[in-house]
Design a protein around this motif. Structure first.
Motif, PDB file in Angstrom:
ATOM      1  N   LYS A  67      42.096  -1.691  44.762  1.00  0.00           N
ATOM      2  CA  LYS A  67      41.602  -0.697  43.806  1.00  0.00           C
ATOM      3  C   LYS A  67      41.737  -1.166  42.370  1.00  0.00           C
ATOM      4  O   LYS A  67      41.040  -0.673  41.485  1.00  0.00           O
ATOM      5  N   PHE A 203      55.882   2.787  49.079  1.00  0.00           N
ATOM      6  CA  PHE A 203      55.399   2.462  47.731  1.00  0.00           C
ATOM      7  C   PHE A 203      56.119   3.372  46.740  1.00  0.00           C
ATOM      8  O   PHE A 203      55.949   4.584  46.781  1.00  0.00           O
ATOM      9  N   SER A 206      54.591   2.032  40.086  1.00  0.00           N
ATOM     10  CA  SER A 206      53.599   1.103  39.566  1.00  0.00           C
ATOM     11  C   SER A 206      53.934   0.765  38.115  1.00  0.00           C
ATOM     12  O   SER A 206      54.655   1.502  37.456  1.00  0.00           O
ATOM     13  N   GLU A 284      52.491  -5.462  47.863  1.00  0.00           N
ATOM     14  CA  GLU A 284      51.073  -5.244  47.552  1.00  0.00           C
ATOM     15  C   GLU A 284      50.935  -5.025  46.061  1.00  0.00           C
ATOM     16  O   GLU A 284      51.544  -4.132  45.493  1.00  0.00           O
ATOM     17  N   GLY A 286      48.255  -5.020  42.569  1.00  0.00           N
ATOM     18  CA  GLY A 286      46.926  -5.004  41.989  1.00  0.00           C
ATOM     19  C   GLY A 286      46.968  -5.651  40.619  1.00  0.00           C
ATOM     20  O   GLY A 286      46.683  -6.828  40.443  1.00  0.00           O
ATOM     21  N   ARG A 287      47.393  -4.860  39.633  1.00  0.00           N
ATOM     22  CA  ARG A 287      47.275  -5.309  38.240  1.00  0.00           C
ATOM     23  C   ARG A 287      48.025  -6.608  37.942  1.00  0.00           C
ATOM     24  O   ARG A 287      47.575  -7.398  37.120  1.00  0.00           O
ATOM     25  N   TYR A 388      41.584  -2.140  36.674  1.00  0.00           N
ATOM     26  CA  TYR A 388      41.301  -0.762  36.263  1.00  0.00           C
ATOM     27  C   TYR A 388      40.351  -0.720  35.061  1.00  0.00           C
ATOM     28  O   TYR A 388      40.534   0.063  34.140  1.00  0.00           O
TER      29      TYR A 388
HETATM   30  C1  LIG Z   1      47.389   1.655  43.153  1.00  0.00           C
HETATM   31  C2  LIG Z   1      48.196   1.140  44.249  1.00  0.00           C
HETATM   32  C3  LIG Z   1      48.599  -0.210  44.235  1.00  0.00           C
HETATM   33  C4  LIG Z   1      48.307  -1.132  43.103  1.00  0.00           C
HETATM   34  O1  LIG Z   1      49.019  -0.788  41.965  1.00  0.00           O
HETATM   35  P1  LIG Z   1      49.156  -1.830  40.756  1.00  0.00           P
HETATM   36  O2  LIG Z   1      49.934  -1.084  39.743  1.00  0.00           O
HETATM   37  O3  LIG Z   1      47.777  -2.152  40.307  1.00  0.00           O
HETATM   38  O4  LIG Z   1      49.846  -3.031  41.277  1.00  0.00           O
HETATM   39  C5  LIG Z   1      49.308  -0.663  45.312  1.00  0.00           C
HETATM   40  N1  LIG Z   1      49.598   0.137  46.352  1.00  0.00           N
HETATM   41  C6  LIG Z   1      49.231   1.423  46.394  1.00  0.00           C
HETATM   42  C7  LIG Z   1      49.592   2.250  47.556  1.00  0.00           C
HETATM   43  C8  LIG Z   1      48.521   1.971  45.353  1.00  0.00           C
HETATM   44  O5  LIG Z   1      48.167   3.257  45.388  1.00  0.00           O
END
Ligand SMILES: *Cc1c(COP(=O)(O)O)cnc(C)c1O
Length: 409
Positions: A67, A203, A206, A284, A286-287, A388
């Motif tokens: 995402k 999780f 973030s 996991e 993302g950013r 994002y």
């Molecule tokens: C949004 C999200 C991520 C990614 O978050 P980042 O801050 O971009 O690393 C990872 N896992 C879950 C479950 C998320 O909702």
């Protein structure tokens, strides 16, 4: 004058012009055909993954959370670099499956999955991270309907969260995951019903820049996973430890010490209870993987003065890069790093605000920052635009064209 964030390491200039992927931005814009343009640098993505692998214990798999940037070429790039993809919709799942990543290494989290999304995941062999007991029942029904044993993990809503986390996604009442106290029972129910139980997804937050806070949360996550494994009475095949590694967007923020995080995680896993001895682990992100690898390029259309303030009015704005305008999950507006791409490295000569072309006062990409003189035709670079950005901004707002996107390197 207001401060702005630091331009991330790795960006250079030639003859005063910003390079992305080793190429002058004017070249990139000519190739793409227009501004506004997001440019994502593949070599930087590879460097980020390599940096993280060097820091983390070898047994911890790295997953890309799509995402942050679902552009199919970005996802395909990460598919060749990381060990798994985490998706949050059937649309993202289709991109992930087309990327070359094996279905067995794709997991699907997110509240409100529809029956047809559950069926698509089960049919493809993707692991579903269950967000509730009701979703578990619907996933079992979908598996029975298809005649396929569903791969199911349970997303746990931990009682803790990463201290100082930029976005709260664990701890207390949440729409995400199953509360700690109910998680083991759901796992047992899924196992008893014949599902292929894949383990836990935990999780806890973030955008954290404090290594100590992440270390504490990861240790608590390992402890929680072990306790839940005991309650389930079976070893989880995979413990997804979540993510939360942040990047420095704003003035005064410094990059996270990933070596310290990796070091502590190594120790936590080495000392893990016997109930997790045979489990695999993943994080996991993302950013952290993609945020710094992207630049948003937008051209100055007008230069004007109002009540003594200078405004550089661009052809871009919050409809492409909402986060830089301060309207995506921030309480106080602060400045992302920006530069005049065709005068990169030049001395600041004035205080100016960079605004977008939308008719709303919210549309401000930089507020009263020190820049070299900016004129019509100049190109503004907004950094930290790899995550994002295009996909997390209201592109239809006001009817302007969507931003162009391209990969280099
Ligand atoms: C949004 C999200 C991520 C990614 O978050 P980042 O801050 O971009 O690393 C990872 N896992 C879950 C479950 C998320 O909702």
């Amino acid at each position: 004058m207001k401060p702005m964030g630091s331009i991330p390491a790795g960006y250079a200039a030639r003859d005063g012009e910003l390079l992305v992927g080793g190429r002058p931005v004017s070249d990139l814009i000519a190739q793409a055909g227009d501004t506004p343009l997001f440019v994502y640098d593949r070599a930087m993505m590879a460097a980020r993954v390599a940096r993280l692998r060097a820091a983390l214990p070898a047994e911890v798999a790295i997953h890309y959370a799509m995402k942050a940037n679902p552009h199919p070429d970005v996802v395909a790039t990460f598919a060749g670099l990381v060990d798994g993809l985490d998706v949050a919709s059937a649309g993202e799942m289709a991109v992930a499956l087309a990327s070359g990543m094996a279905a067995a290494d794709i997991s699907f989290a997110g509240p409100g999955k529809r029956d047809r999304e559950l069926e698509a995941a089960i049919a493809a062999g993707v692991t579903i991270n269950l967000e509730s007991a009701a979703e578990g029942r619907r996933a079992l029904a979908a598996g029975a309907k298809l005649g396929i044993r569903p791969k199911l993990a349970v997303r746990v809503n931990p009682d803790f969260e990463i201290r100082g986390s930029g976005m709260r996604m664990g701890g207390g009442a949440k729409p995400f995951g199953v509360d700690e106290v109910h998680a083991a029972a759901l796992c047992r129910d899924m196992i008893a019903a014949g599902a292929d139980w894949r383990g836990f997804h935990i999780f806890a937050g973030s955008q954290a820049l404090d290594a100590a806070a992440i270390i504490e949360a990861q240790a608590a996550t390992v402890t929680l996973a072990a306790r839940l494994a005991d309650e389930v009475g079976a070893a989880p095949p995979l413990v997804n430890l979540g993510g939360g590694l942040g990047i420095p967007y704003f003035p005064g923020e410094v990059p996270l010490d990933v070596d310290a995080v990796g070091h502590a995680l190594n120790a936590a896993l080495a000392a893990r209870p016997a109930s997790l001895r045979d489990s695999a682990f993943a994080i996991e992100l993302g950013r952290w993987l993609v945020g710094e690898t992207g630049v948003y390029l937008t051209r100055v259309i007008d230069r004007k003065e109002s009540h003594g303030e200078i405004f550089l009015v661009t052809d871009g704005g919050l409809h492409h890069q909402l986060a830089a305008s301060g309207n995506f999950g921030t309480v106080v507006r602060r400045n992302y790093p920006v530069a005049i791409a065709n005068r990169f490295g030049a001395e600041a000569a004035e205080t100016a605000s960079v605004v977008g072309c939308l008719c709303t006062p919210l549309d401000r990409l930089a507020d009263k920052v020190a820049l070299p003189r900016g004129d019509v035709g100049d190109v503004i670079a907004v950094f930290m635009a790899g995550a994002y950005g295009a996909s997390a901004s209201p592109q239809a707002f006001l009817g302007h064209a969507p931003a162009l996107e391209m990969l280099v390197g």
